[in-house]
Design an enzyme around this catalytic site. Sequence first.
Site, PDB file in Angstrom:
ATOM      1  N   HIS A  14      -9.503   1.454   4.850  1.00 57.14           N
ATOM      2  CA  HIS A  14      -8.228   1.625   5.554  1.00 57.14           C
ATOM      3  C   HIS A  14      -8.449   2.585   6.726  1.00 57.14           C
ATOM      4  CE1 HIS A  14      -4.139   2.795   6.472  1.00 57.14           C
ATOM      5  NE2 HIS A  14      -3.752   1.688   5.867  1.00 57.14           N
ATOM      6  N   SER A  19       3.322  -2.019  10.449  1.00 61.56           N
ATOM      7  CA  SER A  19       4.770  -2.091  10.717  1.00 61.56           C
ATOM      8  C   SER A  19       5.390  -3.443  10.330  1.00 61.56           C
ATOM      9  CB  SER A  19       5.072  -1.741  12.177  1.00 61.56           C
ATOM     10  OG  SER A  19       4.675  -0.390  12.451  1.00 61.56           O
ATOM     11  N   GLY A  77       2.344   2.371  10.866  1.00 61.41           N
ATOM     12  CA  GLY A  77       3.315   3.455  10.708  1.00 61.41           C
ATOM     13  C   GLY A  77       3.971   3.874  12.011  1.00 61.41           C
ATOM     14  N   GLU A  85      -6.854   4.980   7.751  1.00 64.99           N
ATOM     15  CA  GLU A  85      -6.636   6.404   7.418  1.00 64.99           C
ATOM     16  C   GLU A  85      -7.870   6.990   6.721  1.00 64.99           C
ATOM     17  OE1 GLU A  85      -2.906   5.808   5.409  1.00 64.99           O
ATOM     18  OE2 GLU A  85      -1.983   5.262   7.328  1.00 64.99           O
ATOM     19  N   ASN A  94       0.865  -1.184   0.000  1.00 64.09           N
ATOM     20  CA  ASN A  94       0.000   0.000   0.000  1.00 64.09           C
ATOM     21  C   ASN A  94       0.905   1.239   0.000  1.00 64.09           C
ATOM     22  OD1 ASN A  94      -1.811   2.045   0.501  1.00 64.09           O
ATOM     23  ND2 ASN A  94      -2.252   1.410   2.619  1.00 64.09           N
ATOM     24  N   LYS A 122       0.152   4.277  -0.311  1.00 60.36           N
ATOM     25  CA  LYS A 122      -0.478   5.492   0.234  1.00 60.36           C
ATOM     26  C   LYS A 122      -0.195   6.657  -0.720  1.00 60.36           C
ATOM     27  CE  LYS A 122      -0.145   3.399   4.734  1.00 60.36           C
ATOM     28  NZ  LYS A 122      -0.096   3.541   6.185  1.00 60.36           N
ATOM     29  N   GLU A 140      -5.558  -4.709  10.575  1.00 59.42           N
ATOM     30  CA  GLU A 140      -4.527  -3.704  10.806  1.00 59.42           C
ATOM     31  C   GLU A 140      -4.835  -2.944  12.099  1.00 59.42           C
ATOM     32  OE1 GLU A 140      -2.405  -2.606   6.901  1.00 59.42           O
ATOM     33  OE2 GLU A 140      -4.113  -1.277   7.118  1.00 59.42           O
TER      34      GLU A 140
HETATM   35  P1  PGA Z   1       2.775   0.415   7.752  1.00 60.77           P
HETATM   36  O1  PGA Z   1       1.323   0.640   7.114  1.00 60.77           O
HETATM   37  O2  PGA Z   1       3.313  -0.874   7.176  1.00 60.77           O
HETATM   38  O3  PGA Z   1       3.581   1.615   7.311  1.00 60.77           O
HETATM   39  O4  PGA Z   1       2.604   0.324   9.224  1.00 60.77           O
HETATM   40  C1  PGA Z   1       0.455  -0.430   6.900  1.00 60.77           C
HETATM   41  C2  PGA Z   1      -0.828   0.059   6.281  1.00 60.77           C
HETATM   42  O5  PGA Z   1      -1.285   1.156   6.657  1.00 60.77           O
HETATM   43  O6  PGA Z   1      -1.418  -0.608   5.413  1.00 60.77           O
END
Ligand code: PGA
Length: 260
Positions: free
Chosen positions: A102, A218, A178, A104, A10, A12, A172
């Site tokens: 997601h 992560s 992140g 976000e 992903n 983003k 997640e």
């Molecule tokens: P990350 O994000 O691997 O940077 O923690 C995962 C995601 O948001 O899909």
Amino acid sequence: MARTPLIAGNWKMNLDHLQAVAFVQKLHWTLKDAKHEDGSVEVAVFPPFTDIRTVQTLLDADKIPFALGAQDLSAQDSGAYTGEVSGAFLSKLDCGYVIIGHSERRQYHGETDEVVAAKVQAALRHGIVPVICVGETLEQREESGPTAVSVEQLRVALAGLPADADVVIAYEPVWAIGTGQVASPEQAEEVCGALRAVIGEVLGADAAERTRILYGGSVKAANIAAFMREPDVDGALVGGASLLVDEFAAIIRYQKHVGV
Ligand code: PGA
């Protein structure tokens, strides 16, 4: 039935369409150099909308065996919805997948479980496999335990789908996205197992058996193998580490270090 592992990147809001070309070519070469066996793991990239046509053309021209996905879609199919992107357009661009819900999007764009459910229906109407994201915040985990929030989010997202619906689930935990604060494999397994039970209740035993459940938050080359050893974890949704060619290639090649 063996489920093919899925490693999904992903991106983003990172990499423009020119950077996307360089990235995808380099990832492909890196895997080739490492003699990675195509097909042992499904690889999917999820670029921003503005990159998708370019990446589609590259995958097609160079016969690169990565699946292509979008990071969101509209719940509507067409019409006066300024700024929205229809699943019809994505399926014309050979997008096999679309990330839906997601954290976000839920957090910054106010997407509710009902909006997520409508988008899941939209994806399926256009023959695109939704990657349905669920997960709890730290406060929610402390209040209602590790599984309750994800289970409820998934129940709403799957309600009314036919038993043969082709979906992917991504667990997640919001506190792990992140942040570098990764869930333990046991924590991931606990929730992924509960989610598989929900799939079984809502869509039936066959769906529970065939549907892939990813862990995200992560994920790195150093921790992927431990997640993949868990019986209900069938892959990963990778954010930050999916933007680094060598790191993402190492995640894809986790089977080479799964015993480590
Ligand atoms: P990350 O994000 O691997 O940077 O923690 C995962 C995601 O948001 O899909």
